[in-house]
Design a protein around this motif. Structure first.
Motif, short mmCIF file in Angstrom:
data_model
loop_
_atom_site.label_atom_id
_atom_site.label_comp_id
_atom_site.label_asym_id
_atom_site.label_seq_id
_atom_site.Cartn_x
_atom_site.Cartn_y
_atom_site.Cartn_z
N ARG A 185 36.90 40.82 41.14
CA ARG A 185 36.70 41.51 39.86
C ARG A 185 36.32 42.97 40.10
NH1 ARG A 185 33.76 36.33 38.56
NH2 ARG A 185 31.95 37.46 39.25
N CYS B 205 35.96 42.54 35.72
CA CYS B 205 37.08 41.61 35.57
C CYS B 205 38.20 41.93 36.54
CB CYS B 205 37.61 41.64 34.15
SG CYS B 205 38.53 43.14 33.74
N TRP C 105 42.23 42.11 35.62
CA TRP C 105 43.14 42.07 34.47
C TRP C 105 44.56 42.03 35.00
CZ3 TRP C 105 41.64 43.25 29.16
CH2 TRP C 105 42.73 43.32 28.27
N VAL D 48 42.87 37.44 32.05
CA VAL D 48 41.70 38.21 32.47
C VAL D 48 40.70 37.28 33.14
CG1 VAL D 48 39.82 39.72 31.72
CG2 VAL D 48 42.04 39.84 30.57
N ALA E 95 37.12 37.00 34.17
CA ALA E 95 35.91 37.70 33.74
C ALA E 95 34.66 37.24 34.50
CB ALA E 95 35.70 37.47 32.24
#
Length: 114
Positions: free
Chosen positions: A8, A36, A38, A59, A61
């Motif tokens: 992330r 995150c 993405w 995503v 997270a």
């Protein structure tokens, strides 16, 4: 640090959903920055009515994401108007689905929003 947390490296803005008003319009909480990963990828998934839908992004997270909330790649500081409802912000997408998968030791979770 495990592979889940090390992947992330991006930031996104997350608006949690709030209760609907008298007209049925769902509000959005104050935006927060989240860590995150993405991925802009089109994938099919089943919505709550068991209808096949196609996502725009996936995503990963750093926290639980509530379906009905909104995600935007970027930061709160980069928003032109942090008080605007996310449905009026280009690039902010509503979260349709959320899943949470533990690693083998159950010490970390892979949290995925579609």
């Amino acid at each position: 640090m495990g592979i889940i947390s090390s992947m992330r490296k991006q930031e996104a803005v997350y608006w949690a959903p709030e209760a609907a008003d008298d007209f049925g319009v769902t509000g959005a909480a104050t935006p927060v920055d989240i860590a995150c990963r993405w991925e802009d990828v089109a994938e099919q998934f089943l919505d709550n009515e068991n209808t096949v839908q196609v996502s725009r992004s996936k995503v990963y997270a750093d926290r639980d994401i509530v379906p009905g909330g909104y995600l935007l790649l970027g930061t709160v500081a980069g928003l032109a108007d942090p008080t605007a409802h996310p449905r009026t912000i280009r690039g902010a997408y509503i979260v349709q689905q959320f899943s949470k998968l533990p690693n083998l030791k159950a010490s970390q979770f892979l949290r995925t929003a579609t």
